[in-house]
Design an enzyme around this catalytic site. Structure first.
Site, short mmCIF file in Angstrom:
data_model
loop_
_atom_site.label_atom_id
_atom_site.label_comp_id
_atom_site.label_asym_id
_atom_site.label_seq_id
_atom_site.Cartn_x
_atom_site.Cartn_y
_atom_site.Cartn_z
N ALA A 131 0.54 34.99 54.84
CA ALA A 131 -0.85 35.41 54.53
C ALA A 131 -1.90 34.64 55.32
CB ALA A 131 -1.11 35.27 53.03
N TYR A 189 14.78 42.25 66.17
CA TYR A 189 13.68 42.67 65.28
C TYR A 189 14.08 43.94 64.53
CZ TYR A 189 8.88 43.78 63.82
OH TYR A 189 7.74 44.06 63.10
N ALA A 231 17.13 45.13 64.00
CA ALA A 231 18.22 44.85 63.05
C ALA A 231 17.66 44.23 61.79
CB ALA A 231 19.25 43.92 63.71
N1 NAD Z 1 1.46 43.91 63.85
C1 NAD Z 1 2.24 45.00 63.89
O1 NAD Z 1 2.08 45.88 64.74
C2 NAD Z 1 3.32 45.20 62.84
C3 NAD Z 1 3.88 46.46 62.70
C4 NAD Z 1 4.88 46.67 61.75
C5 NAD Z 1 5.31 45.62 60.96
N2 NAD Z 1 4.74 44.38 61.13
C6 NAD Z 1 5.21 43.30 60.25
O2 NAD Z 1 4.14 42.85 59.45
C7 NAD Z 1 4.32 41.48 59.15
C8 NAD Z 1 3.08 40.69 59.57
O3 NAD Z 1 2.87 40.87 60.95
P1 NAD Z 1 1.54 40.42 61.71
O4 NAD Z 1 1.34 41.38 62.80
O5 NAD Z 1 0.47 40.13 60.75
O6 NAD Z 1 2.11 39.05 62.37
P2 NAD Z 1 1.36 37.67 62.71
O7 NAD Z 1 2.24 36.98 63.69
O8 NAD Z 1 -0.06 37.92 63.09
O9 NAD Z 1 1.38 36.89 61.32
C9 NAD Z 1 2.60 36.47 60.75
C10 NAD Z 1 2.33 35.32 59.77
O10 NAD Z 1 3.59 34.93 59.21
C11 NAD Z 1 3.67 33.50 59.24
N3 NAD Z 1 5.07 33.08 59.32
C12 NAD Z 1 5.90 33.16 60.40
N4 NAD Z 1 7.09 32.63 60.10
C13 NAD Z 1 7.04 32.21 58.81
C14 NAD Z 1 7.95 31.57 57.94
N5 NAD Z 1 9.20 31.21 58.35
N6 NAD Z 1 7.55 31.29 56.67
C15 NAD Z 1 6.30 31.60 56.26
N7 NAD Z 1 5.38 32.18 57.04
C16 NAD Z 1 5.75 32.49 58.31
C17 NAD Z 1 2.88 33.08 60.46
O11 NAD Z 1 2.46 31.71 60.37
C18 NAD Z 1 1.73 34.08 60.43
O12 NAD Z 1 0.64 33.59 59.65
C19 NAD Z 1 5.59 41.04 59.89
O13 NAD Z 1 6.70 41.13 59.01
C20 NAD Z 1 5.72 42.10 60.99
O14 NAD Z 1 7.05 42.26 61.41
C21 NAD Z 1 3.75 44.15 62.04
#
Ligand code: NAD
Length: 277
Positions: A31, A172, A174
């Protein structure tokens, strides 16, 4: 015949739709930024008190202040979702502070892309550990509390890459396919306790810090300049635009609310029509 002002009726509906989750307790992992931050703030606007959980303590603290500014309670928890002891401590701290857990949004995730023949084993391990094991651990620990309550909503962040393979994204994809299997299975385990477990599968959410990194990585795999990458991805979307954090939040709020009480084990696409299965 009496005329009806459709716009103000619609606006009225929107106003009553706000605060559908008054005083619910929500944990959002990852978050500190991006989608997770947006979800934490939207859940707060809907009335939730929020546990802002992230590996990055500084960003978790900053988002906690943003939630408090919305007149909701919030705590920041530094957690690595792939570490069982840290996840258990996050759940204990939530229950100590708020007394219950109504909603888990298991959102933390990472992405690195490489062609299969160059895919480093340690990167594979990290992606599966954070994205898949992290979801398992958060569900397992939160479920123990939700079973006591005999209620709860678990929402996992999969992706359109959880429904269809994606170039250079073996690990990713998988992990995101794995999340859907996890969600379907845990939904069965928890159904007798009135706990709903569902996944959300967003398309490309460009307004996240993740995409600053993906512009570079994907320009290499597509052989086009970084500034052309997003255009290329938008071309694939029938509705003709990228996914927004608010698009994702609308579905997350629905899955966190009573309105989805008869849904469990689902993986909902939010992809502008790009993925239909
Ligand atoms: N951005 C996209 O296009 C997209 C699309 C589909 C799904 N998602 C998924 O949505 C979710 C969020 O993506 P986002 O784009 O906001 O990514 P982001 O990289 O901007 O944010 C991810 C957050 O997760 C935290 N994080 C990473 N590893 C962690 C861990 N081991 N423990 C706790 N926190 C951890 C990071 O510090 C960061 O604050 C992810 O699961 C991603 O796979 C993103």
């Amino acid at each position: 015949m009496e005329s009806v002002d459709l716009f103000s009726t619609w606006k009225g509906e929107l106003q009553t739709m706000e605060r559908r989750l008054e005083d619910k307790i929500a944990i959002v992992t990852g978050a500190g930024q991006g989608i997770g931050r947006g979800l934490a703030l939207r859940l707060a606007r809907e009335g939730c008190h929020v546990v802002v959980a992230d590996l990055n303590e500084a960003t978790a603290n900053a988002v906690t202040e943003e939630v408090k500014a919305l007149d909701r309670r919030a705590i920041a928890v530094k957690v690595d979702v792939s570490d069982a002891a840290q996840v258990a401590a996050m759940v204990d701290r939530t229950v100590a502070e708020f007394g219950r857990i109504d909603i888990l949004v298991s959102n933390a995730g990472i992405l690195k892309s490489f062609p299969i023949t160059d895919f480093p084993e340690d990167v594979w391990d990290a992606i599966i550990r954070v994205n898949l094991k992290g979801n398992f651990l958060c569900m397992r620990e939160v479920a123990k509390q939700m079973i006591k309550q005999r209620s709860g909503k678990i929402i996992s962040m999969s992706s359109k890459s959880g429904k269809k393979g994606s170039l250079w994204n073996a690990a990713y994809c998988a992990s995101k396919f794995g999340i859907i299997g996890l969600v379907q299975s845990v939904a069965l385990d928890l159904a007798p306790f009135g706990i709903n477990v569902n996944a959300v599968c967003p398309g490309n959410v460009f307004e996240t810090p993740l995409w600053d990194q993906l512009d570079i990585e994907y320009s290499r795999k597509l052989g086009i300049p970084p500034e052309k990458v997003r255009e290329k991805y938008i071309e694939k979307v029938p509705l003709g635009r990228g996914c927004t954090i608010e698009d994702v939040a609308n579905v997350v709020v629905f899955l966190a609310s009573k309105e989805s009480d008869y849904m469990t084990g689902q993986a909902i696409n939010v992809t502008g029509g790009q993925e239909m299965r």
